[in-house]
Each structure stands twice: as C-alpha cells, then as structure tokens.
Design a protein around this motif. Sequence first.
Motif, PDB file in Angstrom:
ATOM      1  N   PHE A  99       0.954  -1.371   0.207  1.00 59.46           N
ATOM      2  CA  PHE A  99      -0.175   0.151  -0.291  1.00 59.46           C
ATOM      3  C   PHE A  99       1.042   1.083   0.091  1.00 59.46           C
ATOM      4  N   VAL A 100       0.636   2.088  -1.015  1.00 60.62           N
ATOM      5  CA  VAL A 100       1.635   3.173  -1.133  1.00 60.62           C
ATOM      6  C   VAL A 100       0.654   4.573  -0.988  1.00 60.62           C
ATOM      7  N   GLY A 101       1.057   5.372   0.054  1.00 64.42           N
ATOM      8  CA  GLY A 101       0.374   6.636   0.312  1.00 64.42           C
ATOM      9  C   GLY A 101       0.030   7.009   1.461  1.00 64.42           C
ATOM     10  N   ASN A 102      -0.493   8.110   2.045  1.00 68.81           N
ATOM     11  CA  ASN A 102      -0.582   8.479   3.049  1.00 68.81           C
ATOM     12  C   ASN A 102      -1.615   7.406   3.911  1.00 68.81           C
ATOM     13  N   ASN A 103      -1.173   7.155   5.158  1.00 67.49           N
ATOM     14  CA  ASN A 103      -2.179   6.063   6.035  1.00 67.49           C
ATOM     15  C   ASN A 103      -1.449   6.175   7.238  1.00 67.49           C
ATOM     16  N   PRO A 104      -2.498   6.918   8.092  1.00 65.57           N
ATOM     17  CA  PRO A 104      -2.176   6.958   9.690  1.00 65.57           C
ATOM     18  C   PRO A 104      -2.611   5.648  10.537  1.00 65.57           C
ATOM     19  N   THR A 105      -3.552   4.903   9.735  1.00 62.60           N
ATOM     20  CA  THR A 105      -4.201   3.513  10.270  1.00 62.60           C
ATOM     21  C   THR A 105      -3.540   2.391   9.491  1.00 62.60           C
ATOM     22  N   ALA A 106      -2.247   2.335   9.438  1.00 60.35           N
ATOM     23  CA  ALA A 106      -1.930   1.132   8.675  1.00 60.35           C
ATOM     24  C   ALA A 106      -2.132  -0.362   9.207  1.00 60.35           C
ATOM     25  N   SER A 107      -2.066  -0.378  10.450  1.00 61.10           N
ATOM     26  CA  SER A 107      -2.637  -1.482  11.125  1.00 61.10           C
ATOM     27  C   SER A 107      -3.975  -1.908  10.984  1.00 61.10           C
ATOM     28  N   THR A 108      -4.927  -1.080  10.517  1.00 60.31           N
ATOM     29  CA  THR A 108      -6.189  -1.319  10.653  1.00 60.31           C
ATOM     30  C   THR A 108      -6.331  -1.890   9.256  1.00 60.31           C
ATOM     31  N   THR A 109      -5.506  -1.074   8.090  1.00 60.99           N
ATOM     32  CA  THR A 109      -5.672  -1.598   6.688  1.00 60.99           C
ATOM     33  C   THR A 109      -5.285  -3.153   6.457  1.00 60.99           C
ATOM     34  N   GLU A 110      -4.114  -3.254   7.333  1.00 66.20           N
ATOM     35  CA  GLU A 110      -3.510  -4.707   7.313  1.00 66.20           C
ATOM     36  C   GLU A 110      -4.361  -5.851   7.956  1.00 66.20           C
ATOM     37  N   GLN A 111      -4.914  -5.329   9.073  1.00 63.84           N
ATOM     38  CA  GLN A 111      -5.834  -6.030   9.594  1.00 63.84           C
ATOM     39  C   GLN A 111      -7.110  -6.754   8.750  1.00 63.84           C
ATOM     40  N   ILE A 180       7.742   1.685   9.620  1.00 60.33           N
ATOM     41  CA  ILE A 180       7.100   2.364   8.750  1.00 60.33           C
ATOM     42  C   ILE A 180       6.006   3.058   9.171  1.00 60.33           C
ATOM     43  N   ASP A 181       5.241   2.389  10.172  1.00 58.59           N
ATOM     44  CA  ASP A 181       3.825   3.183  10.971  1.00 58.59           C
ATOM     45  C   ASP A 181       3.924   4.384  11.612  1.00 58.59           C
ATOM     46  N   ALA A 182       5.219   4.619  12.291  1.00 58.21           N
ATOM     47  CA  ALA A 182       5.734   5.785  12.715  1.00 58.21           C
ATOM     48  C   ALA A 182       6.066   6.775  11.897  1.00 58.21           C
ATOM     49  N   TRP A 183       6.812   6.207  10.589  1.00 57.36           N
ATOM     50  CA  TRP A 183       7.015   7.177   9.625  1.00 57.36           C
ATOM     51  C   TRP A 183       5.795   7.613   8.987  1.00 57.36           C
ATOM     52  N   LEU A 184       4.983   6.981   8.879  1.00 59.35           N
ATOM     53  CA  LEU A 184       3.718   7.434   7.937  1.00 59.35           C
ATOM     54  C   LEU A 184       2.889   8.372   8.904  1.00 59.35           C
TER      55      LEU A 184
END
Length: 315
Positions: A99-111, A180-184
């Motif tokens: 997934f490429v782009g802004n994502n402050p909720t990456a863990s939710t996306t992955e789940q 990467i979560d902290a970076w995003l």
Amino acid sequence: MKILVYGAGVLGSYLAHVLVQGGNDVTVLARGSRAEELSEHGLVIRHYFQRKTTVDKVKIIQALPADDSYDLIFVVMKYNNFPSVLPILAKNKSSHIVFVGNNPTASTTEQELLENSLPDKKAAFGFQLSGGRREKGRMISVRGGGQMVLGSLNGPFPFKDLIDKAFADAKYKIDYHEDIDAWLKSHIVFILVLSSVSYVQDNQFKQIAKDKKLLLQMIAAVDEGFKVMEAIGYTITPASQVDYFRRKRQLVYFFLKIYHRLPVAKMIDSSFVEIALLHKAFDVWKQQAHIATPNWNELEEAFLAKMEGKANERR
C-alpha cells in the motif's frame, strides 16, 4: 516480474513507468476516461526536472479478477480509497501487496485485508517521494531522485527479495524503514498543515510566501502536532525534524518561504476528501493527548470551513 499497479493517478503512473523501465511486465488498473487515455496514448509522463517526455506501453485492466496472479501488487491511491479496494485484494490470489500513500491507520488496513484473505497473504506499506499533476492527458512528474520509503508493520520486511528484484534495474531507490508506521504517522503532521493552508488560500502560493504570520503559525502548528504524537507515545521519525521545528524555526521559516515561491509547490497531489479524513484520524490522537493545540485547531477549522463552502457551491 509480473506486477500490477493498482491506481493510475500521478504517483501510480510514475511508479508504473519506473517498473517498466526496470524490465518488468507491468499492468495498470485504471477506470473510465483514464483507462481510455492509457489505452489510446500509452503512459505519457513529462518529467519536470529532466525536461523530457516518456511514453510507455502498459497493459490496462479495469477490474481485478480473483484468479489473476501477480508477483507484486502496488496499491497507489489516496487514503480515502484504500477501504474500497480491500475486499477486492482479499479475494485475489496474489500474495504480496504494498500500500503506497498516506496512511495513519496502517495496522487497521492490514488487519482488514488479512482477516479476509488466504493465509499466505502479506502486506507492506510505503510512501513514494515524488509529486506531480495531470495536465491535458499526460502526467507532469516531479521526482526527488525516484525513491520510496518502505516497511513492514511486524518485524523484518516479508518479501524484500521480490522488491529488490523488481527494482534491480530501475533508476529508483528503495529505503527500507524499520518503523514504517511511525514514519507514516509523522509524515501526515506536516502534510496536513501544508495542505490545509494551500486549500484555504486557494493555492495562491506566492501570497502564502509573503504572509509571515501564517508561515510562523504553520511552524507552530507542526510543533503542536508533534507534541500530540509524543503525548500518546508515538515515535516521531525522522527525529531530526522535531529539532528543526522547535530550535531552528528561523531556518524552517525561510524554507517554507522559498518552497511556496517554487513551481514544485503546485505539484502536491492531494484532495479535500483525503485531507479531511486525515484530519479526522489526527483528531482521535488529539482527544487522547489532552493538550492545547490552538494553532493546529485554527488551521483545521479554516480548512473544514473552506471545504464546506466548496460543497455548498456545488449544490
């Protein structure tokens, strides 16, 4: 390698170009007029800094069947569009999704992706450090050397060998980040302030550059955003940016002043809806932090008022 770029906007188009140039078998998922444009003219990109135009022939699809298989799928789209593609990706038998782009909720996306997918599905997240704008059927691309920050949410990157192979012959840098979560999360602080001001000021960048009070407010708002993150235990990365916004404000001020005078300021690809949803995600953090953010709040309120005004004009 057989690669799908899911999304044919500015950033997806540039990524597809890079992968084609690297010798990969690239398919682009696009819809409507964009699909027709790509089918008729190919992938046309005007490279702003290099002053050249490239045209790549790519395969075009308008839907992703469940039985189509790719070595890699790059989902390049705005934050507000990710939820709509998760069920489609979950049903597809391809195993490696980025997934490429802004994502402050990456863990939710992955789940949400993994809980409805086959057991061998793996996800990663990245951000492409380039920008651009569409103009008369072509992509005007601005790129900072061709680079993507990339990482996994859980431990070592799960398919680094595939990524390295895909970009082995491409003029493009992959920067693997251990958090990467902290970076995003850190990235959207500056993006929200920058984009909110741009929209409120109707992209009158030279006027922004002349407004000392506004530029100083932007710096103060970013600092408040970092304080929110610190208050709820999020790591700010790169950590050096905190020092700049707190101890080297004069330097940041001149950077913002110069930045808003350059043509590159016009080539940040974002939308009202995406920025509004990013604000919504950040508001959750603000509520958890319980600290004062007067400058941030003022900029956010001005953005939301502008967004409501635009919506009323369209009615």
